[in-house]
Design an enzyme around this catalytic site. Structure first.
Site, PDB file in Angstrom:
ATOM      1  CG  ASP A  13     -31.157 -70.974   1.520  1.00  0.00           C
ATOM      2  OD1 ASP A  13     -30.006 -71.358   1.805  1.00  0.00           O
ATOM      3  OD2 ASP A  13     -31.471 -69.779   1.432  1.00  0.00           O
TER       4      ASP A  13
ATOM      5  CG  ASP B  11     -32.872 -69.711   7.429  1.00  0.00           C
ATOM      6  OD1 ASP B  11     -32.602 -68.793   8.210  1.00  0.00           O
ATOM      7  OD2 ASP B  11     -33.160 -69.538   6.228  1.00  0.00           O
TER       8      ASP B  11
ATOM      9  CB  CYS C 278      -1.836 -67.161   1.033  1.00  0.00           C
ATOM     10  SG  CYS C 278      -3.221 -66.014   1.000  1.00  0.00           S
TER      11      CYS C 278
ATOM     12  CG  ASP D 212     -29.196 -71.013   5.763  1.00  0.00           C
ATOM     13  OD1 ASP D 212     -28.991 -69.958   6.352  1.00  0.00           O
ATOM     14  OD2 ASP D 212     -30.294 -71.354   5.316  1.00  0.00           O
TER      15      ASP D 212
END
Length: 831
Positions: A719, A521, A23, A723
């Site tokens: 929701d 969704d 990283c 998502d």
């Protein structure tokens, strides 16, 4: 070379998300590739990136974007500063400039209507004290944040009271000026003589300007002292220019001759009086516009009754701790978010959802702080307190939305940044033009003299020049430009909060009204998110008998399908029998002894394996499965009793809401991980035009990108938890849930109620709010574009110019308040 070295600066960025040496290498490589960076050192232990860079070639925001693009993030914090001393849009521009130029600041949004500066910065590079210092160096002040929210309503009242007192004081001296000027205006009579008249005008104007209007001059001086210029500078220049004609005219009459110029000292008092009147009306209208947060603050309970060693004790709400058990009697507010441990009651949750019907709650269910207990005694265990409560988060979100900006405001901001200096230049040019070319400048005035009684081309060149110059100074109005967007945004976000629509930013309002596609969704968004019994097909028995035997067998089951059968039986108040020898056949069904008889409940395949012929039920099973329903069969003692279909059913308003969105010109899309057959069956029921099925969670982001390439603006409704990536990728992410179950921070817009009608309301609200913003900006620009040229040509009396200026600001704020009358409900709810 030495000169080049002087440009280098060192910067340390707090980097989030690094977990290993790879990283570090990734971040170093990304930052090192930025043009203008000389050296980079990234430390995994301290999570810091130290850079040597050339500030003339690269900025802090570029570094932040580079880190984010490489898959990591830079620590950022946002603070809201209550700024005092701002009077117009030019002040906003000056404060924004001062904060934006402070090292470490990434983004600044200053709101004139709320008198708030929302600043996003990198901790370690600057802190709150540094931001406060920057505001004060610009000539303004930051109010102490302690108890600001609690005292805000009182402060608003005090501001209106001060504005009212200044206005009344000004008119106490201006009313005699107006009455005394009437004979001179209509009949040319200076009663009782010119010397007394000129002296009286001057003496009456002085208290109006320097007593009632002293705050205006203080603001103007403070602005100039810090190298800026706000609207008060224009008012100060206009009134002082008018006032100076008084001594000149008085001297002329006292020395026995005629006054060289007309006496506009009385006019200066009238200008200030109308200016202060406009300020008062504007403050009143702004107070109405900013009611949303005050109303939310007033909702919270002030005290709580908690159990201490079994005894009840009343304590301030600030003393409630997580885990405390609170006693809530009928008629009382729930003090803070918690879980019911004892009792049942109906609660009024309208403050959260906008829904007026009470909701029944019982043990184990969550309740939201500030909701009203209606008819039962409750014991509630505190789950969230202070800033963690749902109400506190809503207040913070509304505050942030009101402090944000709408993209369309960018042009207005660029104009207001240079507005006052440009007006001063125009005023100076007007003065010079009337003095040097009086004949040419007076052509239009001569033609208008017969129509406009205040236009008198017979006046001397100096008087006409002052007349036009003062009018230019006082008619220009950056205030209307500064208030156009924030007042509409303030009212719109407040209406949203009252209806359970929580808007994170002004940008979301503008983008939402431009959407072409809305993606839904399926599970938990279009559907209820839990299976329910939809069909009963008995074979040789009554429906209730079929349901009773199946539910009795499923009493021992924890499977969602089994629980759905049991819930339906209990809803119909059937008397169930306890099963004996209960066995689960994994993936197929259950078997048990009920009332001494063997009962099977499970899939058609399970029945066939048990040697039962589906016979007459075969066609019904195929029909139900074709509707994307899960079919269970029940058999008793070797005889089929019938079929039970279970499905995740559509929300009650799903069909109506999707139909309304399609009528509003939005294409609807379903995005789901379910199989295509199930997804298409649901889409047919609800009326959705396009289905994207069998999409894995990680593939949803790519599907949203694809839709954006096809249709430009795409909204996503989900929701807010599962998502989150797709909501972030969408142009507008809309999280829909129920009460505290939603993650408020997950989306641009959060709908507190789980109904899909709220999506329609959100779109209607965004369109209505944006219409008001456009109307306000049009009026603000139109006013200045029309009125300033009229003033330059000598067609506007300075007093009328000031009235017009005050009216423009009042019109903009009042127009924003008209947003409250808009009905944002879907057409099918209006009847």
């Amino acid at each position: 070379m030495a000169k080049q070295e002087l440009k280098k600066q060192e910067l340390t960025l707090p980097v989030e998300g690094m977990t290993c040496a790879s990283c570090v290498a990734h971040v170093e490589k990304a930052l090192g590739a930025v043009e203008g960076v000389d050296k980079v050192a990234v430390n995994l232990a301290t999570e810091r990136a130290t850079l040597d860079y050339d500030p003339t070639r690269v900025s802090l925001s570029q570094f932040v974007r580079t880190v984010q693009d490489s898959g990591y993030d830079v620590s950022q914090e946002t603070v809201v500063l209550p700024v005092s001393g701002m009077t117009c849009a030019s002040c906003v521009a000056h404060v924004e400039k001062a904060l934006t130029e402070t090292p470490g600041v990434l983004d600044t949004a200053v709101n004139l209507a709320t008198e708030r500066a929302t600043v996003t910065y990198v901790p370690g590079l600057v802190d709150r004290a540094g931001l406060v210092a920057a505001v004060r160096e610009a000539g303004y002040d930051v109010v102490d944040m302690e108890a600001v929210a609690e005292e805000e309503a009182g402060e608003e009242e005090r501001k209106m009271d001060r504005a009212r007192r200044r206005m009344l004081l000004a008119w106490a001296f201006t009313a005699p000026i107006v009455l005394w000027m009437l004979p001179e205006m209509f009949w040319g009579l200076m009663w009782p003589n010119a010397a007394v008249f000129n002296a009286g005008m001057l003496l009456l104007a002085l208290p109006v300007l320097f007593w009632a209007g002293r705050q205006t001059y203080r603001s103007a001086w403070s602005s100039l002292r810090h190298g800026n210029a706000n609207m008060d500078v224009l008012i100060a220049m206009g009134t002082l220019s008018s006032l100076l004609t008084g001594p000149v005219a008085l001297w002329g009459t006292l020395t026995g001759g005629e006054a060289a110029i007309a006496n506009y000292a009385g006019v200066s008092g009238m200008i200030m009086a109308f200016h202060l009147t406009g300020r008062y009306v504007e403050a009143t209208a702004k107070g109405r516009a900013s009611q949303a947060i005050r109303r939310l603050l007033e909702l919270g309970a002030r005290t709580a009754h908690i159990l201490v060693d079994g005894r009840e004790k009343e304590v301030p709400i600030e003393s409630v701790q997580v885990g405390d058990v609170m006693v809530v009697r009928p008629g009382e507010k729930v003090p803070t978010d918690g879980i019911i441990v004892e009792g049942e009651s109906a609660l009024d949750e309208s403050m959260v959802t906008g829904e007026s019907m009470p909701v029944n709650r019982g043990p184990g269910e969550e309740v939201i702080g500030a909701t009203v207990n209606q008819d039962g005694l409750l014991k509630v265990r505190a789950a969230r307190v202070g800033r963690e409560t749902f109400l506190a988060q809503v207040i913070q979100l509304v505050d942030e939305a009101q402090g944000s900006k709408v993209p369309i405001q960018a042009f207005a901001d660029r104009v207001t940044a240079i507005f006052v200096p440009v007006i001063v230049v125009i005023a100076v040019l007007t003065l010079l033009a009337w003095l040097i070319f009086p004949s040419a400048m007076g052509v239009v005035a001569e033609r208008a003299a017969g129509v406009l009684p205040w236009v008198n081309p017979e006046l001397g060149a100096v008087t006409l020049a002052i007349f036009a110059t003062v009018a230019v100074l006082v008619i220009a109005c950056p205030c209307a430009l500064g208030l156009a967007t924030p007042t509409a945004l303030m009212v719109g976000s407040g209406i949203g909060a009252q209806n359970g629509i929580l808007i994170r930013s002004g940008e979301a309002i503008q983008t939402l009204k431009d959407l072409r596609v809305i993606v839904f969704d399926k599970t938990g968004t279009l559907t209820k998110g839990r299976p329910e019994v939809t069909d009963l097909a008995p074979l040789g028995v009554a429906e209730r008998e079929l349901l009773r035997w199946a539910a009795s067998a499923e009493l021992g089951s924890e499977h969602p399908l089994g629980r759905a059968v049991v819930e339906r039986a209990r809803a119909e108040e059937l008397e169930l029998s306890e099963p004996v020898d209960f066995q689960i056949e994994r993936g197929r069904g259950v078997r048990a002894q009920v009332e001494g008889r063997p009962v099977l409940v499970g899939s058609p395949r399970f029945m066939q394996e048990a040697g039962l012929d589906l016979g007459p039920l075969q066609a019904e099973v195929e029909r139900l499965e074709g509707e994307a329903k899960t079919v269970m069969l029940a058999a008793r003692a070797g005889q089929l009793l019938g079929a039970i279909a279970v499905a995740d059913t559509l929300k009650a308003d799903a069909v109506a809401a999707v139909g309304e969105l399609e009528r509003m010109g939005l294409r609807t899309v379903m995005l789901t991980g379910d199989n295509r057959r199930t997804a298409e069956a649901i889409a047919r029921q609800v009326g959705i035009s396009r289905v994207l099925a069998e999409v894995l969670p990680e593939g949803k982001v790519e599907e949203i990108r694809r839709l954006q390439q096809e249709a430009s603006r795409v909204g996503m409704v989900g929701d807010g938890i599962n998502d989150a990536p797709a909501l972030t990728q969408a142009d507008v992410g809309i999280a829909i849930g129920s009460g505290t179950d939603i993650a408020i921070e997950a989306a641009d817009i959060t709908l507190v109620r789980g109904n899909l009608s709220e999506v329609v309301k959100a779109v209607n609200l965004s369109r209505a709010t944006f219409r008001k913003i456009v109307q306000n900006l049009f009026w603000a620009f139109f006013y200045n574009v029309i009125m300033i040229p009229l003033a330059v040509l000598g067609l506007m009396h300075p007093v009328l110019a000031e009235i017009a200026m005050a009216t423009s600001s009042i019109t903009v704020v009042s127009n924003a308040n008209l947003l409250r009358r808009v009905d944002i409900r879907p057409g099918y709810e209006r009847g």
